[in-house]
Design a protein around this motif. Structure first.
Motif, short mmCIF file in Angstrom:
data_model
loop_
_atom_site.label_atom_id
_atom_site.label_comp_id
_atom_site.label_asym_id
_atom_site.label_seq_id
_atom_site.Cartn_x
_atom_site.Cartn_y
_atom_site.Cartn_z
N GLY A 39 0.82 -1.21 0.00
CA GLY A 39 0.00 0.00 0.00
C GLY A 39 0.85 1.25 0.00
O GLY A 39 1.90 1.31 0.64
N VAL A 40 0.39 2.26 -0.71
CA VAL A 40 1.08 3.54 -0.81
C VAL A 40 0.29 4.64 -0.12
O VAL A 40 0.83 5.42 0.65
N ALA A 41 -1.00 4.68 -0.42
CA ALA A 41 -1.85 5.73 0.14
C ALA A 41 -3.28 5.24 0.14
O ALA A 41 -3.68 4.47 -0.73
N LEU A 42 -4.03 5.71 1.13
CA LEU A 42 -5.44 5.32 1.26
C LEU A 42 -6.28 6.54 1.61
O LEU A 42 -5.81 7.43 2.34
N ILE A 43 -7.50 6.56 1.07
CA ILE A 43 -8.45 7.60 1.44
C ILE A 43 -9.77 6.94 1.79
O ILE A 43 -10.31 6.16 1.01
N ASN A 44 -10.23 7.22 2.99
CA ASN A 44 -11.50 6.67 3.44
C ASN A 44 -12.67 7.44 2.83
O ASN A 44 -12.50 8.48 2.21
N ARG A 45 -13.87 6.93 3.07
CA ARG A 45 -15.06 7.57 2.50
C ARG A 45 -15.29 8.96 3.09
O ARG A 45 -15.96 9.78 2.47
N ASP A 46 -14.74 9.21 4.28
CA ASP A 46 -14.91 10.53 4.88
C ASP A 46 -13.76 11.47 4.53
O ASP A 46 -13.69 12.58 5.06
N GLY A 47 -12.87 11.02 3.67
CA GLY A 47 -11.77 11.87 3.22
C GLY A 47 -10.50 11.78 4.02
O GLY A 47 -9.49 12.40 3.65
N THR A 48 -10.51 11.04 5.12
CA THR A 48 -9.28 10.89 5.89
C THR A 48 -8.29 10.04 5.11
O THR A 48 -8.68 9.13 4.38
N THR A 49 -7.02 10.35 5.28
CA THR A 49 -5.98 9.71 4.48
C THR A 49 -4.88 9.11 5.34
O THR A 49 -4.66 9.53 6.48
N THR A 50 -4.21 8.13 4.78
CA THR A 50 -3.04 7.51 5.40
C THR A 50 -2.03 7.24 4.31
O THR A 50 -2.39 6.87 3.19
N TYR A 51 -0.75 7.42 4.65
CA TYR A 51 0.32 7.24 3.67
C TYR A 51 1.40 6.31 4.21
O TYR A 51 1.66 6.26 5.42
N ALA A 52 2.05 5.62 3.30
CA ALA A 52 3.25 4.88 3.66
C ALA A 52 4.33 5.89 4.03
O ALA A 52 4.39 6.98 3.46
N GLY A 53 5.18 5.50 4.97
CA GLY A 53 6.22 6.41 5.42
C GLY A 53 7.14 6.87 4.31
O GLY A 53 7.63 8.00 4.33
N SER A 54 7.36 6.00 3.33
CA SER A 54 8.30 6.31 2.26
C SER A 54 7.79 7.39 1.30
O SER A 54 8.58 7.96 0.55
N VAL A 55 6.48 7.65 1.34
CA VAL A 55 5.92 8.64 0.40
C VAL A 55 5.29 9.83 1.11
O VAL A 55 4.89 10.80 0.46
N LYS A 56 5.20 9.77 2.41
CA LYS A 56 4.54 10.83 3.17
C LYS A 56 5.24 12.15 2.93
O LYS A 56 6.46 12.25 2.98
N GLY A 57 4.44 13.16 2.63
CA GLY A 57 5.00 14.47 2.33
C GLY A 57 5.30 14.70 0.87
O GLY A 57 5.54 15.83 0.45
N ARG A 58 5.30 13.62 0.08
CA ARG A 58 5.57 13.73 -1.36
C ARG A 58 4.35 13.38 -2.20
O ARG A 58 4.15 13.95 -3.28
N PHE A 59 3.54 12.43 -1.73
CA PHE A 59 2.37 11.97 -2.46
C PHE A 59 1.10 12.49 -1.78
O PHE A 59 1.05 12.60 -0.55
N THR A 60 0.09 12.74 -2.60
CA THR A 60 -1.22 13.16 -2.08
C THR A 60 -2.31 12.38 -2.78
O THR A 60 -2.40 12.41 -4.01
N ILE A 61 -3.14 11.70 -1.99
CA ILE A 61 -4.28 10.98 -2.55
C ILE A 61 -5.53 11.84 -2.40
O ILE A 61 -5.70 12.54 -1.40
N SER A 62 -6.39 11.79 -3.40
CA SER A 62 -7.65 12.53 -3.35
C SER A 62 -8.71 11.76 -4.10
O SER A 62 -8.40 10.83 -4.84
N ARG A 63 -9.96 12.16 -3.90
CA ARG A 63 -11.06 11.48 -4.55
C ARG A 63 -12.10 12.48 -5.01
O ARG A 63 -12.26 13.55 -4.40
#
Length: 125
Positions: free
Chosen positions: A47-71
């Motif tokens: 996993g790299v990044a996840l976005i829940n149905r309420d918009g909350t997000t979680t990132y892998a440590g290796s990409v945090k601060g560089r990647f942004t997930i959106s829906r």
């Protein structure tokens, strides 16, 4: 049946940016968590990044601060903006959907559906 189609991959130099897109069909999109996974050559899919149905997000440590997930729930789309790309980001990228809510952690791919062809990201030095 869940169907996904990923796009936006390509070849870039280290430090560059890409924006991945994924359209999802076959589900009530706004009720699902969406995640981006990647598989590098010889390694497992992670996993790299996840976005829940309420918009909350979680990132892998290796990409945090560089990647942004959106829906975009109106378009059934999930995106991954990737900045400051590194050679280690080279992988096939996949998106998938899960009916579960994940609070504060990045799950494995066990409960995700809709695995497509993926989109290749290649970062050169």
């Amino acid at each position: 049946e869940v169907h996904v189609a990923e796009s936006g991959g390509g070849s870039v130099q280290s430090g560059g940016s890409l924006r991945l897109s994924c359209v999802v069909s076959g589900i009530t999109f706004r009720r699902y968590s969406l995640s981006w996974f990647r598989r590098a050559p010889g390694l497992e899919r992670v996993g790299v990044a996840l976005i829940n149905r309420d918009g909350t997000t979680t990132y892998a440590g290796s990409v945090k601060g560089r990647f942004t997930i959106s829906r975009d729930d109106d378009k059934n789309m999930v995106y991954l903006q990737m900045n400051t790309l590194k050679v280690d980001d080279t992988a096939m990228y996949y998106c998938a959907a899960s009916e579960y809510y994940y609070g504060g952690y990045l799950p494995t791919d066990e409960n995700f559906r809709g695995w497509g062809q993926g989109t290749q990201v290649t970062v050169s030095s």
